[in-house]
Design a protein around this motif. Sequence first.
Motif, PDB file in Angstrom:
ATOM      1  N   LEU A 121       0.742  -1.212  -0.012  1.00  0.00           N
ATOM      2  CA  LEU A 121       0.106  -0.041   0.070  1.00  0.00           C
ATOM      3  C   LEU A 121       0.908   1.451  -0.082  1.00  0.00           C
ATOM      4  N   VAL A 122       0.632   2.152  -0.927  1.00  0.00           N
ATOM      5  CA  VAL A 122       1.356   3.277  -1.104  1.00  0.00           C
ATOM      6  C   VAL A 122       0.410   4.436  -0.764  1.00  0.00           C
ATOM      7  N   PRO A 123       0.369   5.218   0.294  1.00  0.00           N
ATOM      8  CA  PRO A 123      -0.641   6.193   0.576  1.00  0.00           C
ATOM      9  C   PRO A 123      -0.416   7.527   0.029  1.00  0.00           C
ATOM     10  N   GLY A 124      -1.176   8.293   0.049  1.00  0.00           N
ATOM     11  CA  GLY A 124      -1.274   9.778  -0.647  1.00  0.00           C
ATOM     12  C   GLY A 124      -1.048  10.971   0.422  1.00  0.00           C
ATOM     13  N   ALA A 125      -1.441  12.137   0.211  1.00  0.00           N
ATOM     14  CA  ALA A 125      -1.155  13.376   0.808  1.00  0.00           C
ATOM     15  C   ALA A 125      -1.767  12.865   2.284  1.00  0.00           C
ATOM     16  N   GLY A 126      -1.108  13.828   3.120  1.00  0.00           N
ATOM     17  CA  GLY A 126      -1.543  13.856   4.437  1.00  0.00           C
ATOM     18  C   GLY A 126      -1.448  12.852   5.394  1.00  0.00           C
ATOM     19  N   VAL A 127      -0.616  11.776   4.915  1.00  0.00           N
ATOM     20  CA  VAL A 127      -0.372  10.585   5.667  1.00  0.00           C
ATOM     21  C   VAL A 127       0.895  10.749   6.333  1.00  0.00           C
ATOM     22  N   ASP A 128       1.093  10.948   7.756  1.00  0.00           N
ATOM     23  CA  ASP A 128       2.498  10.948   8.184  1.00  0.00           C
ATOM     24  C   ASP A 128       2.283  10.191   9.473  1.00  0.00           C
ATOM     25  N   LEU A 129       3.309  10.109  10.640  1.00  0.00           N
ATOM     26  CA  LEU A 129       3.102   9.523  11.521  1.00  0.00           C
ATOM     27  C   LEU A 129       1.926   9.711  12.672  1.00  0.00           C
ATOM     28  N   ASP A 130       1.813  11.016  12.711  1.00  0.00           N
ATOM     29  CA  ASP A 130       0.297  11.320  13.367  1.00  0.00           C
ATOM     30  C   ASP A 130      -1.009  11.046  12.835  1.00  0.00           C
ATOM     31  N   HIS A 131      -1.012  10.533  11.632  1.00  0.00           N
ATOM     32  CA  HIS A 131      -2.215  10.215  10.938  1.00  0.00           C
ATOM     33  C   HIS A 131      -1.991   8.799  10.400  1.00  0.00           C
ATOM     34  N   TYR A 132      -0.965   8.030  10.920  1.00  0.00           N
ATOM     35  CA  TYR A 132      -0.730   6.784  10.479  1.00  0.00           C
ATOM     36  C   TYR A 132      -1.833   5.759  10.497  1.00  0.00           C
ATOM     37  N   TRP A 133      -2.921   6.115  11.696  1.00  0.00           N
ATOM     38  CA  TRP A 133      -3.722   5.113  11.809  1.00  0.00           C
ATOM     39  C   TRP A 133      -4.814   4.932  10.600  1.00  0.00           C
ATOM     40  N   ARG A 134      -4.586   5.880   9.663  1.00  0.00           N
ATOM     41  CA  ARG A 134      -5.547   5.922   8.516  1.00  0.00           C
ATOM     42  C   ARG A 134      -4.958   4.845   7.523  1.00  0.00           C
ATOM     43  N   LEU A 135      -3.770   4.454   7.439  1.00  0.00           N
ATOM     44  CA  LEU A 135      -3.025   3.690   6.730  1.00  0.00           C
ATOM     45  C   LEU A 135      -3.107   2.451   7.409  1.00  0.00           C
ATOM     46  N   ARG A 136      -2.791   2.193   8.496  1.00  0.00           N
ATOM     47  CA  ARG A 136      -2.897   1.018   9.382  1.00  0.00           C
ATOM     48  C   ARG A 136      -4.178   0.395   9.102  1.00  0.00           C
ATOM     49  N   GLY A 137      -5.305   1.194   9.377  1.00  0.00           N
ATOM     50  CA  GLY A 137      -6.853   0.712   9.207  1.00  0.00           C
ATOM     51  C   GLY A 137      -7.038  -0.078   7.857  1.00  0.00           C
ATOM     52  N   GLY A 138      -6.668   0.504   6.732  1.00  0.00           N
ATOM     53  CA  GLY A 138      -6.811   0.201   5.461  1.00  0.00           C
ATOM     54  C   GLY A 138      -6.284  -1.210   5.525  1.00  0.00           C
ATOM     55  N   ALA A 139      -4.955  -1.025   5.912  1.00  0.00           N
ATOM     56  CA  ALA A 139      -4.091  -2.449   5.793  1.00  0.00           C
ATOM     57  C   ALA A 139      -4.602  -3.599   6.336  1.00  0.00           C
ATOM     58  N   ASP A 140      -5.203  -3.276   7.643  1.00  0.00           N
ATOM     59  CA  ASP A 140      -5.611  -4.579   8.468  1.00  0.00           C
ATOM     60  C   ASP A 140      -6.958  -4.894   7.834  1.00  0.00           C
ATOM     61  N   ALA A 141      -7.853  -3.962   7.182  1.00  0.00           N
ATOM     62  CA  ALA A 141      -9.171  -4.433   6.583  1.00  0.00           C
ATOM     63  C   ALA A 141      -8.688  -5.239   5.258  1.00  0.00           C
ATOM     64  N   LEU A 142      -7.913  -4.987   4.368  1.00  0.00           N
ATOM     65  CA  LEU A 142      -7.306  -5.689   3.265  1.00  0.00           C
ATOM     66  C   LEU A 142      -6.799  -7.116   3.698  1.00  0.00           C
ATOM     67  N   LEU A 143      -5.961  -7.019   4.831  1.00  0.00           N
ATOM     68  CA  LEU A 143      -5.502  -8.454   5.122  1.00  0.00           C
ATOM     69  C   LEU A 143      -6.714  -9.307   5.373  1.00  0.00           C
ATOM     70  N   GLY A 144      -7.772  -8.823   6.424  1.00  0.00           N
ATOM     71  CA  GLY A 144      -8.839  -9.568   6.650  1.00  0.00           C
ATOM     72  C   GLY A 144      -9.793 -10.090   5.527  1.00  0.00           C
ATOM     73  N   GLU A 145      -9.668  -9.138   4.532  1.00  0.00           N
ATOM     74  CA  GLU A 145     -10.698  -9.501   3.247  1.00  0.00           C
ATOM     75  C   GLU A 145      -9.579 -10.590   2.551  1.00  0.00           C
ATOM     76  N   LEU A 146      -8.310 -10.610   2.480  1.00  0.00           N
ATOM     77  CA  LEU A 146      -7.602 -11.377   1.553  1.00  0.00           C
ATOM     78  C   LEU A 146      -7.714 -12.881   2.266  1.00  0.00           C
ATOM     79  N   GLY A 147      -7.375 -13.027   3.561  1.00  0.00           N
ATOM     80  CA  GLY A 147      -7.423 -14.317   4.249  1.00  0.00           C
ATOM     81  C   GLY A 147      -5.843 -14.852   4.383  1.00  0.00           C
ATOM     82  N   PRO A 148      -5.865 -16.249   4.825  1.00  0.00           N
ATOM     83  CA  PRO A 148      -4.592 -16.976   4.993  1.00  0.00           C
ATOM     84  C   PRO A 148      -3.981 -16.799   3.734  1.00  0.00           C
ATOM     85  N   GLY A 149      -2.726 -16.976   3.850  1.00  0.00           N
ATOM     86  CA  GLY A 149      -1.701 -16.866   2.543  1.00  0.00           C
ATOM     87  C   GLY A 149      -1.528 -15.570   2.288  1.00  0.00           C
TER      88      GLY A 149
END
Length: 318
Positions: A121-149
């Motif tokens: 995942l390559v994020p866009g404008a406005g994502v830094d350490l203070d707003h990292y939760w946005r990127l983390r939330g999306g990554a976690d949701a995508l992993l849940g959708e993809l499943g094992p492997g």
Amino acid sequence: MASRPRSSRAPRALLAALVTASVALPVSGAARPAAVPAPVPARLAPLDTRPRVLEARYAAARQEIRAARETAARHGDRRRAAALTGMAAPGRTFLMFDGRDGGRGVEVFGNLARARRIAVLVPGAGVDLDHYWRLRGGADALLGELGPGAAVVAWLGYRTPTVLSPSSLTAGRAGEAAPGLRTFVREIREARPSARVSLLCHSYGSVVCARAASGLDVADIVLYGSPGTGADDAAALRTPATVWAGRGGADWMSGVPHTALALPFGTVGFGTDPVSPEFGAEVFDAGDAGHSDYLRPGSVSLRGIAAIVAGTAEARRA
């Protein structure tokens, strides 16, 4: 001389207005310094996904984060210190971390050592350490959708531009970021040669991916919520990967003029709309996603992006 038709003048006029607004309007938090002090991180060896080596790298990154947290706390930046406390928690798995100048980090979700499908995942404008939760939330949701492997890598590997700033309307930051993204993808491919790797590029991140695309050994490059790439069409990216594009029905990006305007200090805007027929990408259904909602759990857009990563999506032209 005949005047230029109104229809061709309008996008350029709107883009010029956006440039003016980006310079004149205050940005939320703009008065707050971006460069919170942080230690210089240790030099990293090339990526090695053998389990013991990988765990040692994760542990080293946690130490880097804790050191940055202590520095931020001494600096009096409670917001940064709180964000770093969460990032240093047991079980968080960062491949690298650099707390300087807005911050950079690369975090793994899932088991990278065994993953058969890897999404970066390559994020866009406005994502830094203070707003990292946005990127983390999306990554976690995508992993849940993809499943094992599968594994998802949140690549905050560059100094992202501020929203509604001149830096978000030009390709300068993308040019700075592209070499690092190329290096990282190359290391992933060398460490996991049998895995299917997809590059997922949100908003300004699609400009970064376009700059890095040539020669990247990835199966897919996915552009979503994109302002354009700086390229006239998908062929100009010079990549063997399948180029996908999607935009949600509630994404304000649809109202941004997809054109490029030459100004004395450089080119502003990113040209052809990636979801247009002229660009020539394969279009996926992004449902009613808003600009920050593409990886929302249960959404049409998340399912579509996951299908691309899994290699099961059906391609169709715009």
